[in-house]
Design an enzyme around this catalytic site. Structure first.
Site, PDB file in Angstrom:
ATOM      1  N   GLU A 100       0.836  -1.216   0.000  1.00  0.00           N
ATOM      2  CA  GLU A 100       0.000   0.000   0.000  1.00  0.00           C
ATOM      3  C   GLU A 100       0.864   1.257   0.000  1.00  0.00           C
ATOM      4  O   GLU A 100       0.613   2.201  -0.757  1.00  0.00           O
ATOM      5  CB  GLU A 100      -0.917   0.018   1.235  1.00  0.00           C
ATOM      6  CG  GLU A 100      -1.938  -1.110   1.292  1.00  0.00           C
ATOM      7  CD  GLU A 100      -2.951  -1.092   0.152  1.00  0.00           C
ATOM      8  OE1 GLU A 100      -3.057  -0.074  -0.553  1.00  0.00           O
ATOM      9  OE2 GLU A 100      -3.631  -2.109  -0.048  1.00  0.00           O
ATOM     10  N   ASN A 154       1.293   3.920  -3.162  1.00  0.00           N
ATOM     11  CA  ASN A 154       0.951   5.341  -3.034  1.00  0.00           C
ATOM     12  C   ASN A 154       2.043   6.243  -3.589  1.00  0.00           C
ATOM     13  O   ASN A 154       1.752   7.262  -4.215  1.00  0.00           O
ATOM     14  CB  ASN A 154       0.665   5.689  -1.572  1.00  0.00           C
ATOM     15  CG  ASN A 154      -0.743   5.280  -1.171  1.00  0.00           C
ATOM     16  OD1 ASN A 154      -1.537   4.872  -1.998  1.00  0.00           O
ATOM     17  ND2 ASN A 154      -1.022   5.384   0.118  1.00  0.00           N
ATOM     18  N   ARG A 211      -8.711   2.986  -7.871  1.00  0.00           N
ATOM     19  CA  ARG A 211      -8.284   3.160  -6.474  1.00  0.00           C
ATOM     20  C   ARG A 211      -9.511   3.063  -5.574  1.00  0.00           C
ATOM     21  O   ARG A 211     -10.615   3.423  -5.967  1.00  0.00           O
ATOM     22  CB  ARG A 211      -7.622   4.532  -6.278  1.00  0.00           C
ATOM     23  CG  ARG A 211      -6.428   4.851  -7.180  1.00  0.00           C
ATOM     24  CD  ARG A 211      -5.145   4.193  -6.702  1.00  0.00           C
ATOM     25  NE  ARG A 211      -5.052   2.822  -7.135  1.00  0.00           N
ATOM     26  CZ  ARG A 211      -4.645   1.806  -6.378  1.00  0.00           C
ATOM     27  NH1 ARG A 211      -4.312   1.991  -5.142  1.00  0.00           N
ATOM     28  NH2 ARG A 211      -4.576   0.592  -6.861  1.00  0.00           N
TER      29      ARG A 211
HETATM   30  N1  ADP Z   1       2.921   9.203  -1.036  1.00  0.00           N
HETATM   31  C1  ADP Z   1       1.884  10.013  -1.323  1.00  0.00           C
HETATM   32  N2  ADP Z   1       2.086  11.194  -2.009  1.00  0.00           N
HETATM   33  C2  ADP Z   1       1.043  12.016  -2.292  1.00  0.00           C
HETATM   34  N3  ADP Z   1      -0.241  11.753  -1.950  1.00  0.00           N
HETATM   35  C3  ADP Z   1      -0.523  10.609  -1.284  1.00  0.00           C
HETATM   36  C4  ADP Z   1       0.528   9.681  -0.938  1.00  0.00           C
HETATM   37  N4  ADP Z   1      -0.041   8.652  -0.270  1.00  0.00           N
HETATM   38  C5  ADP Z   1      -1.363   8.913  -0.201  1.00  0.00           C
HETATM   39  N5  ADP Z   1      -1.677  10.091  -0.809  1.00  0.00           N
HETATM   40  C6  ADP Z   1      -3.016  10.709  -0.892  1.00  0.00           C
HETATM   41  O1  ADP Z   1      -3.866  10.074   0.057  1.00  0.00           O
HETATM   42  C7  ADP Z   1      -5.023   9.532  -0.583  1.00  0.00           C
HETATM   43  C8  ADP Z   1      -5.479   8.267   0.132  1.00  0.00           C
HETATM   44  O2  ADP Z   1      -4.512   7.196  -0.002  1.00  0.00           O
HETATM   45  P1  ADP Z   1      -4.986   5.682   0.166  1.00  0.00           P
HETATM   46  O3  ADP Z   1      -5.721   5.557   1.460  1.00  0.00           O
HETATM   47  O4  ADP Z   1      -3.828   4.805  -0.047  1.00  0.00           O
HETATM   48  O5  ADP Z   1      -6.077   5.495  -0.992  1.00  0.00           O
HETATM   49  P2  ADP Z   1      -5.865   5.387  -2.583  1.00  0.00           P
HETATM   50  O6  ADP Z   1      -4.421   5.116  -2.851  1.00  0.00           O
HETATM   51  O7  ADP Z   1      -6.743   4.266  -2.992  1.00  0.00           O
HETATM   52  O8  ADP Z   1      -6.295   6.715  -3.140  1.00  0.00           O
HETATM   53  C9  ADP Z   1      -4.606   9.329  -2.021  1.00  0.00           C
HETATM   54  O9  ADP Z   1      -5.705   9.323  -2.913  1.00  0.00           O
HETATM   55  C10 ADP Z   1      -3.683  10.549  -2.254  1.00  0.00           C
HETATM   56  O10 ADP Z   1      -4.435  11.702  -2.497  1.00  0.00           O
HETATM   57 MG    MG Z   2      -3.301   3.760  -1.856  1.00  0.00          MG
END
Ligand code: ADP
Ligand code: MG
Lengths: 144, 107
Positions: free
Chosen positions: A48, A52, A106
């Site tokens: 995960e 990301n 996502r």
């Molecule tokens: N490493 C990262 N850099 C920038 N934005 C991030 C990062 N990790 C997460 N995000 C933001 O947080 C949101 C939620 O992440 P997550 O819970 O993993 O759901 P998903 O990846 O399905 O969107 C993402 O849609 C993104 O906007």
């Molecule tokens: Mg994610």
């Protein structure tokens, strides 16, 4: 707390590396004698966090991802996943279940899964600077 | 990841195997969408018995399929889920929308 062993990976944000990263961490923590369930949970949480970086931190190109893992004397594994990408404006909001800025491939459940599969989850982020996710999981608590 | 399909009457079954992550989900989603549009099934099953790993990309895949089957006024099940993917589905609460059955025996 003193750590007994550590490792560090650096790789470009290509999606084929999702499987490499989670497998490498699993291979490293195997020395702490984790249960199958613990191994699966850590692999999932790492997948995960790394996904990301690939999808959200560097949406328009390839950047560097770094994964470090430390093993402590008591069997705790600490994993840090860092990028120097876009950063997160509102971390609390990003961690809300089902919140996503991604498309319909996502689910917005990444942080929820990292949280429920680890004992501790910390997210540090600065817009334009990048994001670091720190996770801890105690391993090897099988019953004798 | 591998995806195969079986069709019987108005029922369409997808068999997933290997590792389902973000790298694999795009192709799988596209193929499943095409198969659904081609046969417009009444009942759809996602069989996960061959999955050796799944992360939240799998949740997105199930949700996307669920939304399409609702539009078609059909039904969706997720069947034969091994233990690691089951923990991911459990954490997501998706069972409130889609009936999920675990893989029997083994592990
Ligand atoms: N490493 C990262 N850099 C920038 N934005 C991030 C990062 N990790 C997460 N995000 C933001 O947080 C949101 C939620 O992440 P997550 O819970 O993993 O759901 P998903 O990846 O399905 O969107 C993402 O849609 C993104 O906007
Ligand atoms: Mg994610």
């Amino acid at each position: 707390m003193k750590y007994e062993n550590r490792m560090r990976l650096k790789f470009p944000s290509r999606s084929v590396n999702e499987s490499f990263a989670r497998s490498a961490v699993a291979a490293f923590i195997a020395q702490a004698d984790p249960t199958l369930e613990e191994l699966g949970d850590v692999k999932t949480a790492v997948s995960e966090a790394v996904t990301n970086c690939i999808v959200h931190a560097y949406p328009d190109g390839i950047g560097e991802i770094s994964v470090t893992c430390r093993l402590f004397e008591d069997g705790t594994a600490e994993i840090r996943v860092s990028d120097t990408g876009r950063g997160i404006e509102d971390v609390e909001r990003a961690m809300t279940p089902a919140f996503t800025t991604g498309g319909d491939d996502r689910s917005g459940m990444g942080f929820t899964i990292m949280e429920s599969f680890t004992d501790l989850l910390k997210v540090r982020s600065k817009v334009g600077r990048g994001t670091t996710v720190i996770m801890r999981r105690r391993l090897g608590r099988r019953k004798p | 990841m591998k995806l195969s399909t079986a069709s019987a009457g108005t029922k369409l079954t997808f068999f997933l195997s290997g590792e389902l992550d973000q790298h694999a989900v795009r192709d799988a989603a596209r193929t499943m969408e095409m198969k659904i549009e081609a046969s417009l099934p009444r009942d759809c099953v996602i069989d996960m018995s061959g999955l050796t790993f799944m992360d939240s990309s799998g949740i997105a895949l199930v949700l996307k399929t669920y939304r399409r089957m609702m539009e078609l006024e059909g039904r969706l099940w997720v069947e034969n889920v091994p233990s690691q993917p089951m923990r991911v589905l459990d954490a997501s609460g998706i069972e409130r929308l889609v009936p999920v059955t675990e893989l029997a025996g083994k592990e």
